[in-house]
Design a protein around this motif. Structure first.
Motif, PDB file in Angstrom:
ATOM      1  N   ALA A  82     -20.431  -5.979  -7.283  1.00  0.00           N
ATOM      2  CA  ALA A  82     -21.804  -6.474  -7.405  1.00  0.00           C
ATOM      3  C   ALA A  82     -22.328  -7.808  -6.519  1.00  0.00           C
ATOM      4  CB  ALA A  82     -22.179  -6.891  -9.025  1.00  0.00           C
ATOM      5  N   CYS A  83     -21.797  -7.487  -5.181  1.00  0.00           N
ATOM      6  CA  CYS A  83     -22.038  -8.858  -4.397  1.00  0.00           C
ATOM      7  C   CYS A  83     -23.302  -9.333  -4.507  1.00  0.00           C
ATOM      8  CB  CYS A  83     -21.764  -8.261  -3.105  1.00  0.00           C
ATOM      9  SG  CYS A  83     -22.062  -9.484  -1.694  1.00  0.00           S
ATOM     10  N   PRO A  84     -23.612 -10.606  -4.662  1.00  0.00           N
ATOM     11  CA  PRO A  84     -25.141 -11.229  -4.704  1.00  0.00           C
ATOM     12  C   PRO A  84     -25.865 -10.939  -3.457  1.00  0.00           C
ATOM     13  CG  PRO A  84     -23.772 -12.661  -4.864  1.00  0.00           C
ATOM     14  CD  PRO A  84     -22.851 -11.590  -4.642  1.00  0.00           C
ATOM     15  N   TYR A  85     -25.146 -11.054  -2.491  1.00  0.00           N
ATOM     16  CA  TYR A  85     -25.865 -10.853  -1.038  1.00  0.00           C
ATOM     17  C   TYR A  85     -26.533  -9.825  -0.756  1.00  0.00           C
ATOM     18  CZ  TYR A  85     -23.286 -15.189  -1.029  1.00  0.00           C
ATOM     19  OH  TYR A  85     -22.864 -16.428  -1.357  1.00  0.00           O
ATOM     20  N   ASP A  86     -27.736  -9.619   0.014  1.00  0.00           N
ATOM     21  CA  ASP A  86     -28.236  -8.240   0.385  1.00  0.00           C
ATOM     22  C   ASP A  86     -27.549  -7.726   1.688  1.00  0.00           C
ATOM     23  OD1 ASP A  86     -30.263  -8.210  -1.396  1.00  0.00           O
ATOM     24  OD2 ASP A  86     -31.375  -9.248  -0.342  1.00  0.00           O
ATOM     25  N   ASP A  87     -26.726  -8.541   2.254  1.00  0.00           N
ATOM     26  CA  ASP A  87     -25.774  -8.088   3.330  1.00  0.00           C
ATOM     27  C   ASP A  87     -24.943  -6.958   2.982  1.00  0.00           C
ATOM     28  OD1 ASP A  87     -24.156  -7.774   5.527  1.00  0.00           O
ATOM     29  OD2 ASP A  87     -23.334  -9.591   5.505  1.00  0.00           O
ATOM     30  N   THR A  88     -25.014  -5.637   3.686  1.00  0.00           N
ATOM     31  CA  THR A  88     -24.111  -4.416   3.243  1.00  0.00           C
ATOM     32  C   THR A  88     -22.654  -4.761   3.708  1.00  0.00           C
ATOM     33  OG1 THR A  88     -24.749  -3.349   5.297  1.00  0.00           O
ATOM     34  CG2 THR A  88     -26.028  -2.675   3.273  1.00  0.00           C
ATOM     35  N   GLY A  89     -22.417  -5.778   4.774  1.00  0.00           N
ATOM     36  CA  GLY A  89     -21.412  -5.864   4.958  1.00  0.00           C
ATOM     37  C   GLY A  89     -20.369  -6.487   3.873  1.00  0.00           C
ATOM     38  N   CYS A  90     -21.127  -7.488   2.731  1.00  0.00           N
ATOM     39  CA  CYS A  90     -20.151  -8.045   1.989  1.00  0.00           C
ATOM     40  C   CYS A  90     -20.028  -6.937   0.893  1.00  0.00           C
ATOM     41  CB  CYS A  90     -21.439  -8.894   1.137  1.00  0.00           C
ATOM     42  SG  CYS A  90     -20.588  -9.787  -0.172  1.00  0.00           S
ATOM     43  N   ARG A  91     -20.489  -6.231   0.770  1.00  0.00           N
ATOM     44  CA  ARG A  91     -20.060  -4.897  -0.324  1.00  0.00           C
ATOM     45  C   ARG A  91     -19.201  -4.078   0.359  1.00  0.00           C
ATOM     46  NH1 ARG A  91     -25.773  -5.013  -1.834  1.00  0.00           N
ATOM     47  NH2 ARG A  91     -26.168  -5.721  -3.870  1.00  0.00           N
ATOM     48  N   GLN A  92     -19.351  -3.974   1.610  1.00  0.00           N
ATOM     49  CA  GLN A  92     -18.444  -2.909   2.382  1.00  0.00           C
ATOM     50  C   GLN A  92     -17.119  -3.654   2.191  1.00  0.00           C
ATOM     51  OE1 GLN A  92     -20.132  -2.046   6.087  1.00  0.00           O
ATOM     52  NE2 GLN A  92     -21.052  -0.083   5.216  1.00  0.00           N
ATOM     53  N   ALA A  93     -17.125  -4.863   2.574  1.00  0.00           N
ATOM     54  CA  ALA A  93     -15.805  -5.619   2.566  1.00  0.00           C
ATOM     55  C   ALA A  93     -15.239  -5.809   1.076  1.00  0.00           C
ATOM     56  CB  ALA A  93     -15.934  -7.205   3.027  1.00  0.00           C
ATOM     57  N   ALA A  94     -16.117  -5.868   0.027  1.00  0.00           N
ATOM     58  CA  ALA A  94     -15.439  -6.128  -1.250  1.00  0.00           C
ATOM     59  C   ALA A  94     -14.882  -4.825  -2.061  1.00  0.00           C
ATOM     60  CB  ALA A  94     -16.634  -6.562  -2.234  1.00  0.00           C
ATOM     61  N   GLU A  95     -15.516  -3.404  -1.394  1.00  0.00           N
ATOM     62  CA  GLU A  95     -15.258  -2.258  -2.163  1.00  0.00           C
ATOM     63  C   GLU A  95     -13.776  -1.989  -1.885  1.00  0.00           C
ATOM     64  OE1 GLU A  95     -17.675   0.668  -0.344  1.00  0.00           O
ATOM     65  OE2 GLU A  95     -19.435  -0.181  -0.992  1.00  0.00           O
ATOM     66  N   PRO A  96     -12.845  -1.924  -0.929  1.00  0.00           N
ATOM     67  CA  PRO A  96     -11.565  -1.794  -1.165  1.00  0.00           C
ATOM     68  C   PRO A  96     -10.647  -2.596  -2.059  1.00  0.00           C
ATOM     69  CG  PRO A  96     -12.052  -2.217   1.082  1.00  0.00           C
ATOM     70  CD  PRO A  96     -13.185  -2.625   0.403  1.00  0.00           C
ATOM     71  N   TYR A  97     -10.988  -3.849  -2.248  1.00  0.00           N
ATOM     72  CA  TYR A  97     -10.259  -4.861  -3.001  1.00  0.00           C
ATOM     73  C   TYR A  97     -10.816  -4.427  -4.660  1.00  0.00           C
ATOM     74  CZ  TYR A  97      -9.688  -7.466   1.130  1.00  0.00           C
ATOM     75  OH  TYR A  97      -9.065  -7.967   2.461  1.00  0.00           O
ATOM     76  N   ALA A  98     -11.966  -4.044  -4.740  1.00  0.00           N
ATOM     77  CA  ALA A  98     -12.151  -3.735  -6.244  1.00  0.00           C
ATOM     78  C   ALA A  98     -11.753  -2.284  -6.381  1.00  0.00           C
ATOM     79  CB  ALA A  98     -14.064  -3.709  -6.200  1.00  0.00           C
TER      80      ALA A  98
END
Length: 87
Positions: free
Chosen positions: A49-65
């Motif tokens: 649930a990355c609070p930033y609208d930047d899709t790069g943030c979510r893409q970077a967090a997905e593998p860790y999650a």
């Protein structure tokens, strides 16, 4: 002896209370597996649930999650196997 460890939330995330138990024989601290898997799943959900609208943030967090969720799933499976073997 059972204690609940409370942590102050300095980053805006909810505080966490973990049930901590002292093993009477070894003196080691133990935390129930459900508390550990809950912590892993909460961290994964927080990263997803990355609070930033930047899709790069979510893409970077997905593998860790996904990795944390996988660890929680594996721990659940191992505990089910151990409980079945003990019964």
């Amino acid at each position: 002896m059972s204690d609940h460890v409370h942590r102050a939330a300095h980053d805006g995330l909810p505080s966490l209370s973990l049930p901590v138990v002292h093993d009477m024989v070894s003196g080691e601290l133990m935390i129930p597996a459900t508390a550990v898997t809950g912590l892993l799943r909460a961290a994964a959900a927080s990263w997803s649930a990355c609070p930033y609208d930047d899709t790069g943030c979510r893409q970077a967090a997905e593998p860790y999650a996904a990795s944390l969720t996988g660890c929680a799933d594996q721990l659940d499976v191992e505990c089910i196997v151990a409980a079945g073997a003990a019964g």
